[in-house]
Design a protein around this motif. Structure first.
Motif, short mmCIF file in Angstrom:
data_model
loop_
_atom_site.label_atom_id
_atom_site.label_comp_id
_atom_site.label_asym_id
_atom_site.label_seq_id
_atom_site.Cartn_x
_atom_site.Cartn_y
_atom_site.Cartn_z
N ASN A 46 39.06 51.53 51.16
CA ASN A 46 37.52 50.41 50.81
C ASN A 46 37.28 50.52 48.97
O ASN A 46 37.07 49.18 48.80
CB ASN A 46 36.30 51.17 51.34
N GLY A 47 37.86 51.85 48.83
CA GLY A 47 38.09 51.90 47.07
C GLY A 47 38.92 50.76 46.36
O GLY A 47 38.73 50.14 45.95
N ASP A 61 30.62 51.69 41.61
CA ASP A 61 30.25 53.68 40.79
C ASP A 61 30.67 53.87 42.82
O ASP A 61 30.77 53.51 43.63
CB ASP A 61 29.09 52.70 40.33
N HIS A 62 29.59 55.29 42.57
CA HIS A 62 29.63 55.82 43.59
C HIS A 62 28.15 56.85 43.84
O HIS A 62 27.64 56.62 42.84
CB HIS A 62 30.14 57.07 43.43
N ASP A 63 27.87 55.75 44.90
CA ASP A 63 26.29 56.53 45.47
C ASP A 63 26.18 57.86 45.34
O ASP A 63 27.13 58.98 45.77
CB ASP A 63 25.30 55.64 46.07
N THR A 120 31.13 53.49 48.23
CA THR A 120 31.87 52.62 46.76
C THR A 120 31.00 50.99 46.78
O THR A 120 30.56 51.02 47.31
CB THR A 120 33.43 52.22 46.50
N ARG A 121 30.45 51.01 45.04
CA ARG A 121 29.97 50.06 45.23
C ARG A 121 29.45 49.06 44.54
O ARG A 121 30.57 49.88 43.14
CB ARG A 121 28.25 49.83 45.69
N LEU A 122 29.40 47.95 43.98
CA LEU A 122 29.89 47.16 42.64
C LEU A 122 28.58 46.84 41.95
O LEU A 122 27.63 47.10 42.81
CB LEU A 122 29.93 45.70 42.91
N VAL A 123 28.37 47.29 41.24
CA VAL A 123 27.19 47.32 39.84
C VAL A 123 27.41 46.83 38.63
O VAL A 123 28.13 46.68 37.92
CB VAL A 123 26.30 48.97 39.59
#
Length: 368
Positions: A4-5, A182-184, A189-192
């Motif tokens: 996923n990353g 980034d990681h919550d 993993t998500r885009l910020v």
């Protein structure tokens, strides 16, 4: 998770056309979506701001352009302020989606562009309010010089210079803002869309500059102007003085309430950068400013939807008589700000400059 990353990183590189590499010297600002609770609060505030701010500012623009028969210097400044605020309010839908999804879905160009436009609104709003305060200062304290010192022609030129300055000094937001992954708290993993400073000194420069130029200096000018105005008002005895003072103080206090938390957050981040990463002081400061970023940023948005409320309060006496045109009648009265030479009483000009126009009824009075 690795797969996923990798997919997210591939998407990020594709959308930005550049690879984002972080070294040990890279300073990453915490994302405004890094905390679930503050993100939810920020999304709620933004939703209310959007519902109030868009129609409110569009109503002001319509009232001035379509219904106001006379446009004074004050009206021209209010029009520019409403355009800046209304445009920002239209952009809140992107930030509302960002906070709700806790993921940036709009790519790197939009990340840079939207936050750049937010910065231009911040500077434009405070500078226009400062210019409005200085014009009111001249109209109240030196009424016989207002035609020479604050004519409409000079104000138009000042507004043009103001917008050129605003678009120039907002460039740091365009340079430092970037999409990254980034990681919550659950390690997803998500885009910020967040500031990306390669050196600590860039953090200090950007946020110190924002706070000093975008708040401390202009707000100091505003407060000083209104102190002089209030002193002049107290020297003039007339029955609407108390209401005038209250409205002036409401404008100043409301702006400070909504922007002060944002700039205090900036100051805490700048101070935190003065300590080593292992310092307990830095850790304590980071624990305060990082989760507060979403709420303080969205609180600042409220200032852009507060002005229509203040104008409605100032012009409520016109609502019964003029209906939907009440705000146009309010703004038409601002022509009296520079109307001393036409035989308007000083008391009436002072009263109108704060309350929005009861001097219309006394237009034929002579100077005191």
């Amino acid at each position: 998770m690795a797969k996923n990353g990798s997919s997210l990183l591939h998407y990020l590189n594709k959308s930005t056309s550049t690879s984002i590499l972080f070294t040990k010297d890279t300073v990453e600002d915490s994302s405004i979506v890094s905390n679930d609770a503050t993100t939810a609060i920020g999304a709620l505030i933004l939703g209310l701001v959007f519902l109030l701010g868009v129609p409110g500012n569009l109503f002001i623009i319509w009232s001035i352009l379509a219904r106001a028969r006379q446009r004074s210097v004050t009206t021209l400044l209010i029009l520019n302020l409403a355009c800046a605020d209304g445009f920002l309010m239209c952009l809140t839908i992107f930030f509302l989606i960002y906070l709700a999804r806790q993921n940036w879905d709009f790519g790197n160009p939009m990340c840079k562009g939207l936050f750049y436009l937010c910065n231009t609104n911040m500077y434009a709003s405070i500078f226009l309010i400062t210019l409005m305060s200085l014009h009111r200062l001249v109209a109240v304290v030196w009424p016989h010089r207002v035609a020479a010192l604050a004519s409409k022609k000079m104000v138009v030129r000042a507004i043009a210079v103001l917008w050129a300055l605003v678009f120039s000094i907002s460039i740091p937001a365009l340079v430092f803002r970037q999409v990254r992954y980034d990681h919550d708290e659950q390690n997803n993993t998500r885009l910020v869309c967040a500031s990306n400073h390669s050196r600590s000194r860039y953090v200090v420069y950007q946020y110190t500059f924002e706070t000093v130029v975008g708040f401390l200096v202009p707000y100091g000018v505003i407060v000083s102007s209104y102190v002089c105005i209030l002193r002049r008002l107290r020297q003039t005895k007339f029955r609407r003085k108390v209401r005038s003072e209250k409205l002036i103080l409401a404008i100043v206090v409301m702006f400070g309430i909504f922007w002060l938390p944002y700039h205090l957050n900036n100051i805490m981040q700048v101070v935190a950068e003065q300590f080593d990463d292992s310092s307990p002081t830095k850790k304590r400061l980071d624990m305060v400013w990082q989760p507060s970023r979403a709420v303080t940023s969205t609180l600042a948005f409220i200032s852009s939807c507060a002005n229509p409320i203040l104008y409605t309060f100032a012009g409520k006496s016109y609502i019964r008589e003029d209906g939907i045109a009440f705000m146009a009648r309010l703004f038409e009265g601002t022509s009296l700000d520079t109307g001393i030479k036409k035989g308007i009483g000083l008391k009436d000009a002072l009263s109108f400059s704060s309350t929005g126009g009861n001097a219309v009824k006394n237009e034929k009075q002579t100077l005191v």
